[in-house]
Write an enzyme that holds these catalytic residues in place. Structure first.
Site, PDB file in Angstrom:
ATOM      1  N   GLY A 187       0.826  -1.194   0.000  1.00  0.00           N
ATOM      2  CA  GLY A 187       0.000   0.000   0.000  1.00  0.00           C
ATOM      3  C   GLY A 187       0.855   1.237   0.000  1.00  0.00           C
ATOM      4  O   GLY A 187       2.060   1.178  -0.285  1.00  0.00           O
ATOM      5  N   GLY A 188       0.235   2.330   0.378  1.00  0.00           N
ATOM      6  CA  GLY A 188       0.910   3.611   0.337  1.00  0.00           C
ATOM      7  C   GLY A 188       2.078   3.749   1.289  1.00  0.00           C
ATOM      8  O   GLY A 188       3.000   4.508   1.032  1.00  0.00           O
ATOM      9  N   VAL A 202       3.671  -5.692   3.050  1.00  0.00           N
ATOM     10  CA  VAL A 202       3.442  -6.660   4.119  1.00  0.00           C
ATOM     11  C   VAL A 202       3.772  -8.054   3.586  1.00  0.00           C
ATOM     12  O   VAL A 202       3.284  -8.456   2.527  1.00  0.00           O
ATOM     13  CB  VAL A 202       1.985  -6.622   4.624  1.00  0.00           C
ATOM     14  CG1 VAL A 202       1.782  -7.630   5.748  1.00  0.00           C
ATOM     15  CG2 VAL A 202       1.618  -5.218   5.086  1.00  0.00           C
ATOM     16  N   LYS A 247       5.541  -5.904   8.248  1.00  0.00           N
ATOM     17  CA  LYS A 247       5.320  -4.730   7.412  1.00  0.00           C
ATOM     18  C   LYS A 247       6.595  -3.909   7.401  1.00  0.00           C
ATOM     19  O   LYS A 247       7.101  -3.502   8.450  1.00  0.00           O
ATOM     20  CB  LYS A 247       4.157  -3.878   7.926  1.00  0.00           C
ATOM     21  CG  LYS A 247       3.867  -2.689   7.011  1.00  0.00           C
ATOM     22  CD  LYS A 247       2.551  -2.027   7.340  1.00  0.00           C
ATOM     23  CE  LYS A 247       2.199  -0.984   6.292  1.00  0.00           C
ATOM     24  NZ  LYS A 247       0.847  -0.437   6.518  1.00  0.00           N
ATOM     25  N   ASP A 295      -8.500   4.761  10.272  1.00  0.00           N
ATOM     26  CA  ASP A 295      -8.500   4.257   8.897  1.00  0.00           C
ATOM     27  C   ASP A 295      -9.316   2.966   8.814  1.00  0.00           C
ATOM     28  O   ASP A 295      -8.933   2.031   8.142  1.00  0.00           O
ATOM     29  CB  ASP A 295      -7.065   4.022   8.415  1.00  0.00           C
ATOM     30  CG  ASP A 295      -7.003   3.816   6.899  1.00  0.00           C
ATOM     31  OD1 ASP A 295      -7.872   4.354   6.177  1.00  0.00           O
ATOM     32  OD2 ASP A 295      -6.087   3.097   6.436  1.00  0.00           O
TER      33      ASP A 295
END
Length: 168
Positions: free
Chosen positions: A9-10, A14, A31, A126
């Site tokens: 992701g941003g 992971v 991660k 989030d």
């Protein structure tokens, strides 16, 4: 030992990893944050503070963070429990419409986890279907785990702390 990529992701990538010493319960998720985050001083300070808070957060419906640090290449990382489930987003895409009783069961678990986080003074910030994992249990029910408290915010922050999270 890295076994596979679970997602990216941003903020980072992971991996599903196996602990080299533990013989059982040895699967974890690792991660690793992208270099631009790992080298940013403000992000680094916030990351270290927030991952420490997240490590204290324990609940049966929250993915537990186990450790954090820097790689040999000076990249920030953290390890967390591995949970073999699919995202709620994937479940919605493949199984919609989801029966009402199933939705109730999922939401009860999500709300129980968020209640515990709020008792500890932590807000997720989030929460979305991508950050809710669902696993079918042996009895045909569903077990939920919330992940990615990595950008969580503590409720009792100073104004200096608030400045660190602006624009994030």
């Amino acid at each position: 030992e890295a076994l596979s990529v679970l997602g990216s992701g941003g903020t980072g990538v992971v991996y599903k990893v196996r602990h080299l010493i533990l013989e059982s319960k040895n699967l974890f998720a690792l991660k690793v944050l992208h270099p631009n985050f790992s080298t940013d001083g403000q992000f680094r300070a916030r990351f270290l503070r927030e991952v420490e808070v997240a490590m204290e957060l324990t609940h049966e419906n929250i993915i537990q963070i186990r450790d954090f640090g820097l790689t040999e290449g000076n990249l920030l990382f953290f390890t967390m429990d591995f949970f073999a489930g699919d995202s709620l987003k994937s479940m919605i895409q493949t199984s919609a419409p989801i029966p009402a009783m199933c939705v109730v069961q999922l939401l009860r678990q999500v709300l129980a986890a968020l209640t515990e986080a709020h008792k500890c003074g932590v807000v997720h910030r989030d929460l979305k279907p991508d950050n809710i994992l669902v696993q079918t249990t042996a009895d045909g029910g569903e077990r939920v785990k919330i992940l990615d408290f990595g950008i969580a915010k503590t409720l009792a922050t100073s104004s200096a702390d608030n400045n660190l999270t602006q624009g994030a």
